[in-house]
Design a protein around this motif. Structure first.
Motif, PDB file in Angstrom:
ATOM      1  N   ALA A   1     -52.977 -31.805 -15.411  1.00 28.44           N
ATOM      2  CA  ALA A   1     -52.004 -32.771 -15.156  1.00 28.44           C
ATOM      3  C   ALA A   1     -52.943 -33.597 -14.304  1.00 28.44           C
ATOM      4  O   ALA A   1     -53.869 -33.335 -13.622  1.00 28.44           O
TER       5      ALA A   1
ATOM      6  N   ASN B   1     -42.691 -27.091 -14.055  1.00 24.83           N
ATOM      7  CA  ASN B   1     -42.694 -26.969 -15.347  1.00 24.83           C
ATOM      8  C   ASN B   1     -43.305 -25.545 -15.746  1.00 24.83           C
ATOM      9  O   ASN B   1     -44.066 -25.099 -16.819  1.00 24.83           O
TER      10      ASN B   1
ATOM     11  N   GLY C   1     -52.255 -27.200 -14.267  1.00 26.09           N
ATOM     12  CA  GLY C   1     -52.607 -27.426 -15.606  1.00 26.09           C
ATOM     13  C   GLY C   1     -53.476 -28.764 -15.718  1.00 26.09           C
ATOM     14  O   GLY C   1     -54.176 -28.884 -14.760  1.00 26.09           O
TER      15      GLY C   1
ATOM     16  N   PHE D   1     -41.374 -12.049 -10.354  1.00 25.71           N
ATOM     17  CA  PHE D   1     -42.325 -12.877 -10.474  1.00 25.71           C
ATOM     18  C   PHE D   1     -41.873 -14.232  -9.543  1.00 25.71           C
ATOM     19  O   PHE D   1     -42.655 -14.691  -8.658  1.00 25.71           O
TER      20      PHE D   1
ATOM     21  N   ASP E   1     -54.580 -23.586 -10.504  1.00 26.68           N
ATOM     22  CA  ASP E   1     -53.991 -23.116 -11.608  1.00 26.68           C
ATOM     23  C   ASP E   1     -54.896 -21.575 -12.191  1.00 26.68           C
ATOM     24  O   ASP E   1     -56.054 -21.542 -11.886  1.00 26.68           O
ATOM     25  N   MET E   2     -54.206 -20.603 -12.995  1.00 28.51           N
ATOM     26  CA  MET E   2     -54.797 -19.521 -13.471  1.00 28.51           C
ATOM     27  C   MET E   2     -55.907 -20.182 -14.352  1.00 28.51           C
ATOM     28  O   MET E   2     -56.783 -19.237 -14.514  1.00 28.51           O
TER      29      MET E   2
ATOM     30  N   GLY F   1     -56.505 -20.003  -9.297  1.00 29.08           N
ATOM     31  CA  GLY F   1     -55.445 -19.035  -8.343  1.00 29.08           C
ATOM     32  C   GLY F   1     -54.168 -18.616  -9.404  1.00 29.08           C
ATOM     33  O   GLY F   1     -54.057 -19.645 -10.258  1.00 29.08           O
TER      34      GLY F   1
ATOM     35  N   TYR G   1     -44.496 -37.101 -12.233  1.00 27.18           N
ATOM     36  CA  TYR G   1     -44.656 -36.323 -10.921  1.00 27.18           C
ATOM     37  C   TYR G   1     -43.651 -37.204  -9.792  1.00 27.18           C
ATOM     38  O   TYR G   1     -42.787 -36.606  -9.012  1.00 27.18           O
TER      39      TYR G   1
ATOM     40  N   MET H   1     -40.042 -36.416 -11.106  1.00 25.40           N
ATOM     41  CA  MET H   1     -39.457 -34.855 -11.027  1.00 25.40           C
ATOM     42  C   MET H   1     -39.328 -34.474  -9.645  1.00 25.40           C
ATOM     43  O   MET H   1     -38.491 -33.710  -9.362  1.00 25.40           O
TER      44      MET H   1
ATOM     45  N   LEU I   1     -47.780 -23.441 -22.081  1.00 25.43           N
ATOM     46  CA  LEU I   1     -48.572 -24.647 -22.480  1.00 25.43           C
ATOM     47  C   LEU I   1     -49.429 -25.213 -21.288  1.00 25.43           C
ATOM     48  O   LEU I   1     -48.864 -25.405 -20.329  1.00 25.43           O
TER      49      LEU I   1
ATOM     50  N   VAL J   1     -49.335 -26.551  -7.597  1.00 29.97           N
ATOM     51  CA  VAL J   1     -49.776 -25.335  -8.081  1.00 29.97           C
ATOM     52  C   VAL J   1     -49.084 -25.199  -9.698  1.00 29.97           C
ATOM     53  O   VAL J   1     -47.963 -25.895  -9.953  1.00 29.97           O
TER      54      VAL J   1
ATOM     55  N   GLY K   1     -50.287 -31.330 -19.273  1.00 25.70           N
ATOM     56  CA  GLY K   1     -49.998 -31.965 -17.825  1.00 25.70           C
ATOM     57  C   GLY K   1     -49.417 -33.139 -17.805  1.00 25.70           C
ATOM     58  O   GLY K   1     -49.822 -33.935 -18.692  1.00 25.70           O
TER      59      GLY K   1
HETATM   60  C1  LIG Z   1     -46.691 -26.396 -18.768  1.00 24.81           C
HETATM   61  S1  LIG Z   1     -47.971 -26.452 -17.507  1.00 24.81           S
HETATM   62  C2  LIG Z   1     -47.360 -27.660 -16.451  1.00 24.81           C
HETATM   63  C3  LIG Z   1     -48.501 -28.313 -15.536  1.00 24.81           C
HETATM   64  C4  LIG Z   1     -48.207 -29.231 -14.358  1.00 24.81           C
HETATM   65  N1  LIG Z   1     -47.533 -28.682 -13.373  1.00 24.81           N
HETATM   66  C5  LIG Z   1     -47.054 -30.284 -15.176  1.00 24.81           C
HETATM   67  O1  LIG Z   1     -45.880 -30.275 -14.562  1.00 24.81           O
HETATM   68  O2  LIG Z   1     -47.497 -31.261 -15.589  1.00 24.81           O
HETATM   69  C6  LIG Z   1     -47.707 -24.904 -16.739  1.00 24.81           C
HETATM   70  C7  LIG Z   1     -48.992 -24.308 -16.136  1.00 24.81           C
HETATM   71  O3  LIG Z   1     -48.800 -23.081 -15.254  1.00 24.81           O
HETATM   72  C8  LIG Z   1     -49.847 -22.477 -15.388  1.00 24.81           C
HETATM   73  N2  LIG Z   1     -49.866 -21.009 -15.249  1.00 24.81           N
HETATM   74  C9  LIG Z   1     -49.112 -20.134 -15.757  1.00 24.81           C
HETATM   75  N3  LIG Z   1     -48.797 -18.893 -15.166  1.00 24.81           N
HETATM   76  C10 LIG Z   1     -49.429 -18.995 -14.114  1.00 24.81           C
HETATM   77  C11 LIG Z   1     -49.708 -18.313 -12.892  1.00 24.81           C
HETATM   78  N4  LIG Z   1     -48.915 -16.965 -12.935  1.00 24.81           N
HETATM   79  N5  LIG Z   1     -50.458 -18.787 -11.683  1.00 24.81           N
HETATM   80  C12 LIG Z   1     -51.017 -19.995 -11.798  1.00 24.81           C
HETATM   81  N6  LIG Z   1     -50.685 -20.872 -12.841  1.00 24.81           N
HETATM   82  C13 LIG Z   1     -49.780 -20.577 -13.825  1.00 24.81           C
HETATM   83  C14 LIG Z   1     -50.643 -22.494 -16.803  1.00 24.81           C
HETATM   84  O4  LIG Z   1     -51.862 -22.548 -16.847  1.00 24.81           O
HETATM   85  C15 LIG Z   1     -50.393 -24.064 -17.138  1.00 24.81           C
HETATM   86  O5  LIG Z   1     -51.322 -25.055 -16.664  1.00 24.81           O
END
Ligand SMILES: C[S@@+](CC[C@H](N)C(=O)[O-])C[C@H]1O[C@@H](n2cnc3c(N)ncnc32)[C@H](O)[C@@H]1O
Length: 270
Positions: free
Chosen positions: A58, A178, A56, A193, A75-76, A158, A34, A37, A24, A53, A27
Protein backbone atom coordinates in the motif's frame (compact mmCIF):
# COMPACT_ATOMS: atom_id res chain seq x y z
CA UNK A 1 18.16 1.96 -6.16
CA UNK A 2 19.39 -1.62 -5.87
CA UNK A 3 17.51 -4.14 -7.98
CA UNK A 4 19.17 -7.51 -7.64
CA UNK A 5 18.32 -9.93 -10.38
CA UNK A 6 16.60 -13.01 -9.08
CA UNK A 7 17.68 -16.43 -10.19
CA UNK A 8 15.08 -18.85 -11.50
CA UNK A 9 15.45 -20.84 -8.28
CA UNK A 10 14.72 -17.76 -6.16
CA UNK A 11 11.68 -16.96 -8.28
CA UNK A 12 10.38 -20.48 -7.81
CA UNK A 13 10.84 -20.15 -4.05
CA UNK A 14 8.91 -16.89 -4.02
CA UNK A 15 6.07 -18.26 -6.06
CA UNK A 16 5.91 -21.18 -3.63
CA UNK A 17 5.76 -18.69 -0.74
CA UNK A 18 2.85 -16.90 -2.42
CA UNK A 19 0.89 -20.07 -2.93
CA UNK A 20 1.51 -20.95 0.70
CA UNK A 21 0.25 -17.64 2.06
CA UNK A 22 -2.41 -17.27 -0.65
CA UNK A 23 -3.09 -13.71 0.46
CA UNK A 24 -2.81 -11.11 -2.27
CA UNK A 25 0.19 -8.80 -1.93
CA UNK A 26 -1.69 -5.83 -3.37
CA UNK A 27 -2.09 -2.49 -1.67
CA UNK A 28 -4.27 0.55 -1.66
CA UNK A 29 -3.62 4.28 -1.60
CA UNK A 30 -4.40 7.04 0.88
CA UNK A 31 -7.09 8.57 -1.37
CA UNK A 32 -9.76 7.45 -1.77
CA UNK A 33 -9.30 4.04 -0.26
CA UNK A 34 -7.66 4.30 3.18
CA UNK A 35 -9.51 7.53 3.98
CA UNK A 36 -12.84 5.90 3.12
CA UNK A 37 -12.21 2.39 4.48
CA UNK A 38 -11.26 3.74 7.90
CA UNK A 39 -13.14 7.05 7.91
CA UNK A 40 -9.89 8.93 8.53
CA UNK A 41 -10.10 12.59 9.53
CA UNK A 42 -6.56 13.58 8.61
CA UNK A 43 -6.53 16.89 10.50
CA UNK A 44 -7.00 14.99 13.79
CA UNK A 45 -4.06 12.66 13.14
CA UNK A 46 -1.07 15.03 13.11
CA UNK A 47 1.24 14.16 16.00
CA UNK A 48 -0.45 10.75 16.54
CA UNK A 49 1.46 7.49 16.24
CA UNK A 50 -0.11 5.30 13.56
CA UNK A 51 0.59 1.64 12.74
CA UNK A 52 -0.69 0.10 9.51
CA UNK A 53 -0.71 -3.69 9.93
CA UNK A 54 -0.70 -6.11 6.97
CA UNK A 55 0.14 -3.02 4.98
CA UNK A 56 1.46 -4.92 1.95
CA UNK A 57 2.50 -2.73 -0.99
CA UNK A 58 0.00 0.00 0.00
CA UNK A 59 1.20 3.55 -0.69
CA UNK A 60 -0.63 4.76 2.45
CA UNK A 61 2.47 4.91 4.68
CA UNK A 62 4.64 6.65 2.09
CA UNK A 63 1.92 9.19 1.25
CA UNK A 64 1.14 9.91 4.92
CA UNK A 65 4.80 10.34 5.88
CA UNK A 66 5.29 12.78 2.98
CA UNK A 67 2.44 14.83 4.49
CA UNK A 68 4.19 14.87 7.89
CA UNK A 69 2.29 12.08 9.68
CA UNK A 70 4.00 9.52 11.89
CA UNK A 71 3.23 6.11 10.35
CA UNK A 72 4.89 2.69 10.54
CA UNK A 73 3.87 -0.16 8.24
CA UNK A 74 4.09 -3.82 9.28
CA UNK A 75 3.75 -6.87 7.06
CA UNK A 76 4.99 -10.44 7.11
CA UNK A 77 6.45 -9.96 3.61
CA UNK A 78 8.77 -7.08 4.54
CA UNK A 79 11.64 -9.47 5.21
CA UNK A 80 11.99 -9.76 1.41
CA UNK A 81 14.15 -7.40 -0.64
CA UNK A 82 12.68 -4.66 -2.81
CA UNK A 83 13.31 -6.65 -6.00
CA UNK A 84 11.61 -9.70 -4.53
CA UNK A 85 8.63 -7.61 -3.44
CA UNK A 86 8.40 -6.04 -6.90
CA UNK A 87 8.23 -9.50 -8.43
CA UNK A 88 5.62 -10.71 -5.96
CA UNK A 89 3.47 -7.59 -6.32
CA UNK A 90 3.60 -7.60 -10.13
CA UNK A 91 2.77 -11.30 -10.18
CA UNK A 92 -0.25 -10.69 -7.93
CA UNK A 93 -1.46 -7.65 -9.87
CA UNK A 94 -1.21 -9.67 -13.07
CA UNK A 95 -3.22 -12.57 -11.71
CA UNK A 96 -5.76 -10.23 -10.13
CA UNK A 97 -6.33 -8.27 -13.33
CA UNK A 98 -6.35 -11.36 -15.55
CA UNK A 99 -9.59 -12.37 -13.80
CA UNK A 100 -11.07 -9.00 -14.60
CA UNK A 101 -13.11 -8.15 -17.69
CA UNK A 102 -11.42 -5.59 -19.96
CA UNK A 103 -12.73 -2.10 -20.23
CA UNK A 104 -13.77 -2.42 -23.85
CA UNK A 105 -15.57 -5.76 -23.52
CA UNK A 106 -19.27 -5.58 -24.33
CA UNK A 107 -21.13 -4.67 -21.20
CA UNK A 108 -22.83 -8.01 -20.70
CA UNK A 109 -24.72 -8.65 -17.48
CA UNK A 110 -21.80 -10.65 -16.19
CA UNK A 111 -19.30 -7.86 -16.83
CA UNK A 112 -21.63 -5.28 -15.34
CA UNK A 113 -22.11 -7.44 -12.26
CA UNK A 114 -18.34 -7.72 -11.85
CA UNK A 115 -17.86 -3.96 -12.18
CA UNK A 116 -20.71 -3.37 -9.80
CA UNK A 117 -19.21 -5.59 -7.15
CA UNK A 118 -15.56 -4.75 -7.45
CA UNK A 119 -15.00 -1.16 -8.43
CA UNK A 120 -15.27 2.06 -6.51
CA UNK A 121 -17.24 5.02 -7.73
CA UNK A 122 -14.06 7.03 -8.28
CA UNK A 123 -12.22 4.26 -10.12
CA UNK A 124 -14.98 2.82 -12.20
CA UNK A 125 -13.14 0.82 -14.88
CA UNK A 126 -10.57 -1.98 -14.57
CA UNK A 127 -8.04 0.09 -16.54
CA UNK A 128 -8.35 3.05 -14.17
CA UNK A 129 -8.10 0.72 -11.18
CA UNK A 130 -4.98 -0.89 -12.55
CA UNK A 131 -3.43 2.56 -13.09
CA UNK A 132 -4.16 3.48 -9.48
CA UNK A 133 -2.68 0.20 -8.20
CA UNK A 134 0.46 0.52 -10.34
CA UNK A 135 1.11 4.11 -9.26
CA UNK A 136 0.62 3.12 -5.61
CA UNK A 137 2.95 0.15 -6.00
CA UNK A 138 5.66 2.37 -7.50
CA UNK A 139 5.43 4.79 -4.56
CA UNK A 140 5.64 1.90 -2.10
CA UNK A 141 8.65 0.26 -3.80
CA UNK A 142 10.63 3.51 -3.94
CA UNK A 143 9.92 4.26 -0.30
CA UNK A 144 10.65 0.68 0.80
CA UNK A 145 13.98 0.87 -1.03
CA UNK A 146 14.91 4.17 0.69
CA UNK A 147 13.91 2.72 4.04
CA UNK A 148 17.00 0.51 4.20
CA UNK A 149 19.05 3.70 4.79
CA UNK A 150 16.76 5.30 7.34
CA UNK A 151 17.74 5.35 10.96
CA UNK A 152 14.22 4.57 12.13
CA UNK A 153 12.63 1.98 9.88
CA UNK A 154 9.22 2.80 8.44
CA UNK A 155 8.59 -0.74 7.09
CA UNK A 156 8.85 -3.43 9.74
CA UNK A 157 8.68 -7.17 9.09
CA UNK A 158 6.23 -8.83 11.47
CA UNK A 159 3.45 -11.38 11.57
CA UNK A 160 0.09 -11.45 13.22
CA UNK A 161 -0.86 -12.58 15.75
CA UNK A 162 2.37 -12.01 17.70
CA UNK A 163 3.66 -8.74 16.09
CA UNK A 164 6.80 -9.06 18.23
CA UNK A 165 8.64 -6.48 16.14
CA UNK A 166 6.56 -3.66 17.67
CA UNK A 167 6.19 -5.27 21.10
CA UNK A 168 7.83 -2.31 22.88
CA UNK A 169 5.74 0.42 21.20
CA UNK A 170 2.30 1.96 21.73
CA UNK A 171 0.12 3.60 19.07
CA UNK A 172 -2.82 6.02 18.93
CA UNK A 173 -4.29 4.43 15.83
CA UNK A 174 -3.77 0.93 14.40
CA UNK A 175 -5.27 -0.01 11.04
CA UNK A 176 -5.75 -3.43 9.49
CA UNK A 177 -7.22 -3.40 5.97
CA UNK A 178 -8.23 -6.33 3.80
CA UNK A 179 -6.84 -9.20 5.85
CA UNK A 180 -8.89 -9.92 8.99
CA UNK A 181 -12.42 -11.15 8.12
CA UNK A 182 -11.61 -10.78 4.41
CA UNK A 183 -9.65 -14.08 4.44
CA UNK A 184 -11.52 -15.79 7.29
CA UNK A 185 -12.59 -18.73 5.09
CA UNK A 186 -8.97 -19.90 5.03
CA UNK A 187 -7.96 -22.36 7.73
CA UNK A 188 -4.85 -20.38 8.76
CA UNK A 189 -7.01 -17.27 9.35
CA UNK A 190 -9.48 -19.03 11.63
CA UNK A 191 -11.24 -17.84 14.78
CA UNK A 192 -8.14 -18.30 16.97
CA UNK A 193 -6.04 -16.26 14.56
CA UNK A 194 -8.60 -13.44 14.67
CA UNK A 195 -9.03 -13.29 18.44
CA UNK A 196 -5.30 -13.58 19.15
CA UNK A 197 -4.50 -10.94 16.53
CA UNK A 198 -7.02 -8.45 17.91
CA UNK A 199 -5.90 -9.16 21.48
CA UNK A 200 -2.28 -8.54 20.57
CA UNK A 201 -3.07 -5.39 18.53
CA UNK A 202 -5.23 -3.99 21.36
CA UNK A 203 -2.29 -4.45 23.74
CA UNK A 204 -0.28 -2.05 21.50
CA UNK A 205 -2.88 0.76 21.90
CA UNK A 206 -2.50 3.82 24.10
CA UNK A 207 -5.29 4.15 26.67
CA UNK A 208 -7.43 6.24 24.33
CA UNK A 209 -6.12 4.60 21.15
CA UNK A 210 -8.25 2.85 18.51
CA UNK A 211 -7.80 -0.18 16.32
CA UNK A 212 -9.83 0.00 13.09
CA UNK A 213 -10.37 -3.10 10.98
CA UNK A 214 -11.87 -3.06 7.48
CA UNK A 215 -13.89 -4.96 6.32
CA UNK A 216 -16.34 -6.01 8.99
CA UNK A 217 -19.95 -7.19 8.82
CA UNK A 218 -22.31 -9.67 10.44
CA UNK A 219 -21.99 -13.44 10.80
CA UNK A 220 -23.46 -13.96 7.31
CA UNK A 221 -21.14 -11.53 5.50
CA UNK A 222 -18.05 -13.66 6.11
CA UNK A 223 -19.62 -16.95 7.37
CA UNK A 224 -17.68 -16.17 10.54
CA UNK A 225 -18.87 -15.79 14.17
CA UNK A 226 -18.41 -12.00 14.27
CA UNK A 227 -20.75 -11.46 17.22
CA UNK A 228 -19.14 -14.23 19.30
CA UNK A 229 -15.75 -12.66 18.64
CA UNK A 230 -16.98 -9.31 19.93
CA UNK A 231 -18.57 -10.93 23.00
CA UNK A 232 -15.40 -12.90 23.78
CA UNK A 233 -13.25 -9.77 23.41
CA UNK A 234 -15.55 -7.83 25.73
CA UNK A 235 -15.01 -10.50 28.42
CA UNK A 236 -11.32 -9.62 28.20
CA UNK A 237 -11.92 -5.85 28.52
CA UNK A 238 -11.71 -5.14 24.79
CA UNK A 239 -14.68 -3.17 23.50
CA UNK A 240 -15.71 -3.03 19.84
CA UNK A 241 -18.26 -1.28 17.67
CA UNK A 242 -19.33 -2.01 14.14
CA UNK A 243 -19.39 1.29 12.23
CA UNK A 244 -20.54 2.10 8.70
CA UNK A 245 -17.60 2.61 6.33
CA UNK A 246 -18.03 4.83 3.29
CA UNK A 247 -15.84 2.52 1.20
CA UNK A 248 -17.62 0.41 -1.43
CA UNK A 249 -15.59 -2.31 -3.09
CA UNK A 250 -16.81 -5.84 -2.51
CA UNK A 251 -20.56 -6.20 -2.05
CA UNK A 252 -21.48 -6.49 1.62
CA UNK A 253 -18.21 -5.03 2.93
CA UNK A 254 -19.90 -1.95 4.34
CA UNK A 255 -18.62 -1.84 7.91
CA UNK A 256 -15.41 -1.41 9.85
CA UNK A 257 -14.78 -2.69 13.37
CA UNK A 258 -13.53 -0.08 15.84
CA UNK A 259 -11.78 -1.65 18.84
CA UNK A 260 -10.79 0.04 22.12
CA UNK A 261 -9.42 -1.12 25.43
CA UNK A 262 -11.82 -0.63 28.31
CA UNK A 263 -10.06 1.44 30.95
CA UNK A 264 -11.26 1.47 34.56
CA UNK A 265 -12.78 4.92 34.02
CA UNK A 266 -14.67 3.95 30.85
CA UNK A 267 -16.08 0.71 32.31
CA UNK A 268 -17.53 2.41 35.43
CA UNK A 269 -21.30 3.18 35.23
CA UNK A 270 -21.92 6.95 34.88
C1 LIG B 1 -4.69 -7.82 0.56
S1 LIG B 1 -3.21 -7.21 1.30
C2 LIG B 1 -3.81 -5.71 2.07
C3 LIG B 1 -2.82 -4.59 2.03
C4 LIG B 1 -3.29 -3.26 2.65
N1 LIG B 1 -3.63 -3.43 4.05
C5 LIG B 1 -4.47 -2.71 1.90
O1 LIG B 1 -5.60 -2.72 2.43
O2 LIG B 1 -4.28 -2.25 0.78
C6 LIG B 1 -3.03 -8.32 2.68
C7 LIG B 1 -1.66 -8.26 3.31
O3 LIG B 1 -1.66 -9.06 4.49
C8 LIG B 1 -0.36 -9.58 4.67
N2 LIG B 1 -0.45 -10.70 5.64
C9 LIG B 1 -1.03 -11.90 5.46
N3 LIG B 1 -0.94 -12.64 6.59
C10 LIG B 1 -0.28 -11.87 7.50
C11 LIG B 1 0.12 -12.07 8.86
N4 LIG B 1 -0.15 -13.23 9.50
N5 LIG B 1 0.81 -11.10 9.48
C12 LIG B 1 1.10 -9.93 8.83
N6 LIG B 1 0.74 -9.67 7.56
C13 LIG B 1 0.04 -10.63 6.90
C14 LIG B 1 0.05 -9.99 3.26
O4 LIG B 1 1.44 -10.11 3.14
C15 LIG B 1 -0.54 -8.82 2.44
O5 LIG B 1 0.41 -7.82 2.22
Amino acid sequence: MTHNLLTLRQEEKLVFELVKTSVLFVGRSLYPEYVKMFDLKLDTLLGKRILDVASGPASFTCEMCKLGYDVIALDMMYSYSVSELRLIANNHLESFFSTMPEDHYPKTDQVMAWLDENLMEEVNTPIKLRGVRERGLQLFLEDFDLDANRQQRRYVAGSLPAIESVQDQLFDLILVGNLLFAYSQKQEYNYDFHISSIRSLASRLNDDGELRIYPFGNDDTFSFPCQKLRDDLLQEGIDSQSIESEHRYVKGWTQMLVVKKLTEASSKPH
